[in-house]
Design a protein around this motif. Structure first.
Motif, PDB file in Angstrom:
ATOM      1  N   HIS A 455      -3.499  -8.580 -13.198  1.00  0.00           N
ATOM      2  CA  HIS A 455      -4.221  -7.766 -12.222  1.00  0.00           C
ATOM      3  C   HIS A 455      -4.953  -8.621 -11.190  1.00  0.00           C
ATOM      4  CE1 HIS A 455      -4.493  -3.807 -14.729  1.00  0.00           C
ATOM      5  NE2 HIS A 455      -3.283  -4.092 -14.325  1.00  0.00           N
ATOM      6  N   LEU A 456      -5.406  -9.826 -11.601  1.00  0.00           N
ATOM      7  CA  LEU A 456      -6.154 -10.674 -10.667  1.00  0.00           C
ATOM      8  C   LEU A 456      -5.259 -11.104  -9.518  1.00  0.00           C
ATOM      9  CD1 LEU A 456      -8.151 -12.920 -13.155  1.00  0.00           C
ATOM     10  CD2 LEU A 456      -8.982 -10.983 -11.848  1.00  0.00           C
ATOM     11  N   ARG A 461      -2.890  -9.481  -3.861  1.00  0.00           N
ATOM     12  CA  ARG A 461      -1.780  -9.048  -3.007  1.00  0.00           C
ATOM     13  C   ARG A 461      -2.148  -7.749  -2.290  1.00  0.00           C
ATOM     14  NH1 ARG A 461       3.255 -11.011  -4.321  1.00  0.00           N
ATOM     15  NH2 ARG A 461       3.873 -10.079  -2.354  1.00  0.00           N
ATOM     16  N   VAL A 462      -2.719  -6.803  -3.036  1.00  0.00           N
ATOM     17  CA  VAL A 462      -3.072  -5.526  -2.421  1.00  0.00           C
ATOM     18  C   VAL A 462      -4.141  -5.730  -1.347  1.00  0.00           C
ATOM     19  CG1 VAL A 462      -3.930  -3.206  -2.839  1.00  0.00           C
ATOM     20  CG2 VAL A 462      -2.484  -4.292  -4.530  1.00  0.00           C
ATOM     21  N   CYS A 463      -5.042  -6.709  -1.580  1.00  0.00           N
ATOM     22  CA  CYS A 463      -6.095  -6.975  -0.606  1.00  0.00           C
ATOM     23  C   CYS A 463      -5.556  -7.584   0.678  1.00  0.00           C
ATOM     24  CB  CYS A 463      -7.147  -7.919  -1.187  1.00  0.00           C
ATOM     25  SG  CYS A 463      -8.272  -7.097  -2.296  1.00  0.00           S
ATOM     26  N   GLY A 464      -4.286  -7.954   0.678  1.00  0.00           N
ATOM     27  CA  GLY A 464      -3.713  -8.436   1.916  1.00  0.00           C
ATOM     28  C   GLY A 464      -3.349  -9.911   1.893  1.00  0.00           C
TER      29      GLY A 464
ATOM     30  N   ARG B  50       2.099   2.052  -9.009  1.00  0.00           N
ATOM     31  CA  ARG B  50       2.439   0.658  -8.693  1.00  0.00           C
ATOM     32  C   ARG B  50       3.607   0.576  -7.715  1.00  0.00           C
ATOM     33  NH1 ARG B  50       0.457  -3.376 -12.023  1.00  0.00           N
ATOM     34  NH2 ARG B  50       2.439  -4.491 -12.010  1.00  0.00           N
ATOM     35  N   VAL B  53       2.002   1.094  -4.302  1.00  0.00           N
ATOM     36  CA  VAL B  53       1.293  -0.109  -3.854  1.00  0.00           C
ATOM     37  C   VAL B  53       2.267  -1.226  -3.500  1.00  0.00           C
ATOM     38  CG1 VAL B  53      -0.538  -1.718  -4.415  1.00  0.00           C
ATOM     39  CG2 VAL B  53      -0.540   0.513  -5.435  1.00  0.00           C
ATOM     40  N   LEU B  55       3.650  -3.152  -6.102  1.00  0.00           N
ATOM     41  CA  LEU B  55       3.631  -4.131  -7.177  1.00  0.00           C
ATOM     42  C   LEU B  55       4.848  -3.971  -8.070  1.00  0.00           C
ATOM     43  CD1 LEU B  55      -0.159  -3.960  -8.039  1.00  0.00           C
ATOM     44  CD2 LEU B  55       1.049  -5.821  -6.904  1.00  0.00           C
ATOM     45  N   PRO B  80       6.026  -5.814   1.456  1.00  0.00           N
ATOM     46  CA  PRO B  80       5.263  -6.354   0.314  1.00  0.00           C
ATOM     47  C   PRO B  80       3.861  -5.755   0.287  1.00  0.00           C
ATOM     48  CG  PRO B  80       5.497  -8.003   2.047  1.00  0.00           C
ATOM     49  CD  PRO B  80       6.368  -6.852   2.431  1.00  0.00           C
ATOM     50  N   PRO B  81       3.216  -5.769  -0.904  1.00  0.00           N
ATOM     51  CA  PRO B  81       1.923  -5.076  -1.053  1.00  0.00           C
ATOM     52  C   PRO B  81       0.900  -5.506  -0.010  1.00  0.00           C
ATOM     53  CG  PRO B  81       2.414  -6.495  -2.950  1.00  0.00           C
ATOM     54  CD  PRO B  81       3.659  -6.361  -2.166  1.00  0.00           C
ATOM     55  N   GLU B  82       0.889  -6.819   0.328  1.00  0.00           N
ATOM     56  CA  GLU B  82      -0.159  -7.283   1.250  1.00  0.00           C
ATOM     57  C   GLU B  82       0.016  -6.746   2.660  1.00  0.00           C
ATOM     58  OE1 GLU B  82       1.955  -9.195  -0.388  1.00  0.00           O
ATOM     59  OE2 GLU B  82       2.811 -10.787   0.847  1.00  0.00           O
ATOM     60  N   MET B  88      -6.987  -0.868  -3.648  1.00  0.00           N
ATOM     61  CA  MET B  88      -6.686  -0.429  -5.014  1.00  0.00           C
ATOM     62  C   MET B  88      -7.780  -0.877  -5.969  1.00  0.00           C
ATOM     63  SD  MET B  88      -3.220  -0.833  -7.227  1.00  0.00           S
ATOM     64  CE  MET B  88      -3.171  -0.490  -8.972  1.00  0.00           C
ATOM     65  N   PHE B  90      -8.292  -1.525  -9.939  1.00  0.00           N
ATOM     66  CA  PHE B  90      -7.479  -1.697 -11.150  1.00  0.00           C
ATOM     67  C   PHE B  90      -8.252  -1.254 -12.383  1.00  0.00           C
ATOM     68  CE2 PHE B  90      -3.753  -4.191  -9.810  1.00  0.00           C
ATOM     69  CZ  PHE B  90      -4.121  -4.429  -8.495  1.00  0.00           C
ATOM     70  N   THR B  92      -8.654  -2.946 -15.027  1.00  0.00           N
ATOM     71  CA  THR B  92      -9.491  -4.052 -15.495  1.00  0.00           C
ATOM     72  C   THR B  92     -10.473  -4.496 -14.418  1.00  0.00           C
ATOM     73  OG1 THR B  92      -7.817  -5.564 -14.716  1.00  0.00           O
ATOM     74  CG2 THR B  92      -7.714  -4.948 -17.032  1.00  0.00           C
ATOM     75  N   ALA B  94     -10.182  -6.283 -12.109  1.00  0.00           N
ATOM     76  CA  ALA B  94      -9.598  -7.467 -11.483  1.00  0.00           C
ATOM     77  C   ALA B  94     -10.572  -8.139 -10.528  1.00  0.00           C
ATOM     78  CB  ALA B  94      -8.297  -7.101 -10.766  1.00  0.00           C
ATOM     79  N   ILE B  95     -11.813  -8.282 -10.970  1.00  0.00           N
ATOM     80  CA  ILE B  95     -12.803  -9.047 -10.205  1.00  0.00           C
ATOM     81  C   ILE B  95     -12.514 -10.517 -10.431  1.00  0.00           C
ATOM     82  CG2 ILE B  95     -15.262  -9.572 -10.004  1.00  0.00           C
ATOM     83  CD1 ILE B  95     -14.576  -6.788  -9.110  1.00  0.00           C
ATOM     84  N   PRO B 108     -10.552  -9.389   1.299  1.00  0.00           N
ATOM     85  CA  PRO B 108      -9.562  -8.674   2.134  1.00  0.00           C
ATOM     86  C   PRO B 108      -9.790  -8.916   3.615  1.00  0.00           C
ATOM     87  CG  PRO B 108     -10.506  -7.205   0.492  1.00  0.00           C
ATOM     88  CD  PRO B 108     -11.305  -8.456   0.447  1.00  0.00           C
ATOM     89  N   ARG B 155     -14.542  -3.628  -2.685  1.00  0.00           N
ATOM     90  CA  ARG B 155     -13.470  -4.514  -2.231  1.00  0.00           C
ATOM     91  C   ARG B 155     -12.258  -3.708  -1.760  1.00  0.00           C
ATOM     92  NH1 ARG B 155     -11.238  -8.513  -6.628  1.00  0.00           N
ATOM     93  NH2 ARG B 155     -10.188  -6.602  -7.272  1.00  0.00           N
ATOM     94  N   ASP B 167      -6.212   3.054 -10.606  1.00  0.00           N
ATOM     95  CA  ASP B 167      -5.431   3.076 -11.847  1.00  0.00           C
ATOM     96  C   ASP B 167      -6.389   3.167 -13.034  1.00  0.00           C
ATOM     97  OD1 ASP B 167      -3.572   2.884 -13.800  1.00  0.00           O
ATOM     98  OD2 ASP B 167      -3.112   0.771 -13.494  1.00  0.00           O
TER      99      ASP B 167
END
Lengths: 556, 362
Positions: A455-456, A461-464, B50, B53, B55, B80-82, B88, B90, B92, B94-95, B108, B155, B167
């Protein structure tokens, strides 16, 4: 995808070559006529090795040495872990220090410092006590089985502690409380509840120390050999390094039994540690056992811990530093003070072989650890992140060398290298080091990879951020602590490496620990101490530099 | 922004077996609404998210976000996602543990090469929005679960995406915090012009948060509707059962009465809503939720939707009794007010609210 699926098989070939080939060559060598030639299958070497009239004494001494060391290390570790987790003793950071000293002091120097203190003819402490009590003979003789056991036990204490302490802190005290509530005495509770519950950890620690002491070469060679006490490791060394013609076939044949014993013990260890899951007694989180109030016993106990830390960490360095300034071993007094000089240091720094050893060891430490860590990164990545069916094979392969006694694997490598142009080059040592110490790099790196949850990367990737930015900003910074600690572990292991080196090092490829062993054999204690201090200094400097670099890199 | 999904299919291979995670999914997620994908674990809801997004790559189908096609097997498009410009949160969170709160939220914007001054202002604004102002320089790992969750939200929002995806963001919080955060999240999202796609397996969460709910099962969308529609007028047996506790009683439609219908069951004739207009003579199913069954200790059986039953089990759960009532061969679950004087084995009268029980196709 195609690249990923090719990675694991490629790594299996590399790691398999590093770990399996010396074993194969060892087996082949043990059945061969002469060194370097495999034609002519023969069991003559086995017959010779195992009909040796000395062997039974050697095996007996090996058993006493390994079991004794296991007992010393495990009992001490139990005591320390208990005091740390269950009592209100102050200065608990001591326990952390005790558990990382193997990073600080090479085993050969630790052994030498005890020889300097307690050898029967001019040991500093012996001399001092003789003067104090007017004795004719030395009180202690380090050149004995108890001496070897004491030193090896202290050296292996951290391993035992690292296994026992977590088990102790996970122990659910309510098991003891319910035993007391059922009417059992404190003693009965200890023997019927506490120790049985901790049994898997205690056994695991004992077995691991047995494996370590079976592979140990520093203590048996520095302390055992002068007292004519031989264990398997020094017996093998004697076969290949002394006398007229080194007999690598016979060494291989003897080595086979050490190898088999070691593999069986590691197998048993793995079985026990997987078995110990049954004993997991960690209750719900947030549970903190009540600490025993030590009251009056606090400071005496603290004294014992302090003394142990002193003996383990400060004393060896102090003794070496002191000896490095003197022409011969003497009790500290006015005369010793007047004789102090930098003469030994000057001699070492002018000694071409010592300088060569220094250069070789530095090169092996820096280049070897870097290559080793790079390999470890790929292997850990394949094990943790790629996770194909082949990853399991790779994982078992890469931890296999844990169970190989260094000197035995050295003999195996010797059989391998003698048929290649690598023989007697520094590259032979480099390959051997990486093969033998690969687990030291893989362990911190695979736990670093485990921490990088997918996820990290995905959230980046989602953040750009593209794949490259994600690698640079997220993955690598998170890996750096693992890379640094893997590099430090490997570099400090390589700098002090003795057991493989005594076999693989040839004229021209001397390394520090071997040179120190030569000084010890020749009784050149002053030069030995000077070189030893240099070795400790370089090792510490590398550790400091690597940690600083790691800190700087995570910020960046 | 609207999200349009056409014919999306995705297969997994697990232990040599092919598992269809998404089975020809067609779905339109309307702009600026909170849209929830609800379903039991393994129904494909996370896979669908996913895929949106980027992924995960579908095996077939097309996804369009606004006017842009981000995935199309036919046209060979993969953004691609970026490059999709989404936010998003997550499960978890995802910090990133090696960064401070500020660095996490600024990431971002840095990726979009925004000038530092502007980044500072924007991050401060969003941290204030999630009530974390003053936390900028904390290492992100030193925060509590709820705070980390808000960092993740800040974020995801900071680049002002048109679509934000969640998610199961609340599943790692404990029950009490989960309820509070749910309310907060609803408030946060209501104040923004944003399309939110939310994945959860928790029906209460879905009901409380969503404007629209899509229920998924075995890789397919079973039903889409607003929470009340799904709860009170579902046309699918699985959905009716999944979204809340339900007594499903089989029968045959006897007659129509305007928006209602009479269904002949083992219990007797029951009048209920007939939102799907099921014709007389067809087999159907009546759904009665335990909350909408009134119980009385005394009464006369034979009135409309009034039945006499025997209490088989009775469980006191604090705010009410939970009872299982046997009427003939049918066992009906109901909640009974704790003030009603009842005993296990005793008789009881049940009355089904005609406007809150409904017919669905058998």
């Amino acid at each position: 995808m195609a690249r990923k699926s090719a990675l694991t098989p490629a790594l299996i070939v590399i790691v398999g070559f590093l770990t399996i080939s010396p074993v194969v060559m060892l087996v082949a060598g043990s059945f061969s006529e002469g060194f370097g030639a495999f034609h002519g299958f023969t069991t003559a070497k086995y017959v010779e090795a195992y009909t040796d009239p000395e062997l039974s004494a050697i095996l007996l001494d090996t058993s006493i040495f390994t079991l004794g060391s296991a007992a010393v290390a495990t009992l001490l570790a139990l005591f320390l872990a208990y005091v740390n987790t269950r009592t209100d003793i102050p200065f608990k950071f001591f326990f952390g220090i005790i558990s990382i000293i193997p990073m600080m002091i090479p085993h050969i120097l630790f052994s030498v410092s005890w020889v300097l203190l307690l050898n029967p003819s001019n040991g500093i402490l012996n001399r001092y006590l003789m003067g104090l009590f007017g004795l004719k003979e030395a009180l202690f003789n380090i050149y004995s089985l108890p001496g070897m056991i004491l030193v090896e036990g202290l050296l292996d204490l951290p391993i035992a502690y690292l296994i026992i302490a977590p088990a102790m802190s996970a122990f659910d005290v309510s098991l003891e409380e319910s035993s007391r509530a059922c009417g059992a005495s404190a003693m009965r509770t200890l023997t019927r509840v506490t120790l049985p519950v901790l049994r898997p950890a205690i056994l695991a620690s004992a077995i691991l120390v047995i494996v370590k002491s079976l592979a140990s070469f520093a203590v048996p060679s520095v302390i055992g050999t002068p007292g004519r006490i031989y264990v398997l490791a020094t017996h093998i060394y004697r076969i290949i390094a002394t006398g007229f013609s080194p007999d690598y076939g016979k060494a291989a044949a003897v080595g086979m039994s050490a190898l088999v014993a070691s593999i069986l013990l590691v197998y048993l260890y793995r079985y026990l540690t997987s078995e110990s899951d049954r004993y997991v007694t960690i209750s719900s989180r947030g549970f903190k056992p009540a600490l025993i109030d030590l009251k009056g016993a606090k400071y005496p106990l603290l004294g014992v811990i302090g003394l142990l830390s002193f003996v383990l960490i400060v004393l060896p360095v102090l003794v070496l530093l002191y000896t490095s300034m003197l022409p011969y071993i003497m009790v500290p007094d006015a005369k010793a003070l007047s004789l102090m000089s930098w003469k030994n240091w000057g001699e070492v720094l002018r000694d071409p072989i010592s300088l060569l050893a220094l250069k070789n060891s530095l090169m092996l430490g820096l280049v070897g650890a870097t290559l080793g860590v790079i390999l470890s990164i790929f292997v850990s990545y394949a094990i943790v992140k790629v996770r194909t069916a082949a990853s399991g094979i790779l994982e078992s392969l890469s931890f296999l060398s844990f169970s190989f006694p260094g000197i035995v694997i050295g003999v195996g490598f010797m059989w391998f290298f003698v048929r290649t142009p690598l023989y007697a080059t520094i590259w032979a040592l480099l390959i051997g080091y990486i093969a033998a110490y690969l687990p030291y790099g893989i362990r911190p790196l695979s736990s670093a990879f485990v921490q990088i949850h997918s996820h990290l990367e995905e959230s980046s990737r989602v953040c750009g951020a593209g794949p490259f930015t994600t690698l640079r900003r997220i993955v690598i910074p998170l890996l750096i602590p693992g890379i640094v600690s893997g590099w430090i572990l490997m570099a400090s292991m390589f700098l002090r490496e003795l057991t493989l080196s005594v076999v693989l090092s040839r004229p021209g490829t001397e390394v520090l620990a071997v040179q120190i062993l030569r000084f010890a054999e020749d009784g050149l204690w002053g030069r030995l101490s000077a070189l030893g201090i240099i070795m400790i200094f370089i090792s510490s400097a590398l550790v400091a530099a690597a940690s600083l670099l790691g800190k700087a890199l995570t910020k960046w | 922004m609207e999200i349009r999904i056409r014919g999306l299919t995705r297969d997994y291979f697990s232990e040599g077996k092919r598992i269809r995670a998404l089975d020809n999914v067609d779905l339109t997620i309307p702009a600026n609404r909170i849209f929830t994908l609800l379903g039991p674990s393994g129904c494909g809801k996370t896979t669908l998210l996913r895929c949106i997004v980027g992924l995960e790559t579908p095996d077939a189908g097309e996804i369009a976000i606004g006017d842009e096609i981000v995935w199309s097997t036919e046209k060979g498009i993969f953004v691609p996602p970026e490059k999709r410009g989404l936010g998003m949160v997550f499960q978890t969170y995802a910090i990133w543990p090696h960064m401070t709160v500020f660095e996490n939220v600024a990431f971002p914007l840095k990726c979009r090469n925004m000038p530092m001054e502007e980044i500072r202002i924007r991050v401060a604004r969003f941290l204030e929005f999630v009530q974390l102002d003053g936390f900028e320089n904390r290492p992100a790992t030193k925060l509590s679960g709820g705070q980390q969750q808000r960092v993740a939200l800040a974020r995801a929002l900071v680049a002002e995406p048109k679509v934000i995806l969640f998610d199961e963001p609340l599943s790692n919080l404990d029950a009490k915090l989960r309820e509070e955060t749910r309310k907060e999240l609803r408030r946060f999202l209501a104040g923004l012009n944003i399309t939110a796609v939310y994945v959860t397996h928790d029906r209460v969460e879905a009901l409380a948060l969503s404007d629209l709910i899509a229920i998924m099962r075995a890789g397919r969308i079973v039903e889409v509707g607003d929470p009340k529609q799904i709860y009170f007028r579902s046309g699918d047996r699985f959905v009716a059962d999944f979204i809340g506790r339900a007594n499903l009683i089989k029968g045959k439609v006897a007659a129509l009465e305007g928006s209602h219908a009479v269904i002949e069951t083992d219990v007797g004739a029951i009048v209920g809503l007939n939102p799907r207009g099921i014709e007389p003579g067809t087999e159907a199913m009546l759904c009665v939720r335990p909350e909408f069954i009134r119980t009385e200790a005394t009464g006369v059986a034979g009135g409309r939707n009034l039945f006499r039953g025997k209490i088989e089990t009775l469980l006191f759960i604090g705010e009410a009794y939970e009872g299982e009532i046997r009427i003939g061969d049918t066992l009906v679950t109901t909640t009974i007010s704790p003030t009603v004087d009842v005993v296990e084995g005793g008789d009881i009268f049940l009355s089904f609210d005609t406007d809150h029980c409904f017919l669905l196709p058998a």
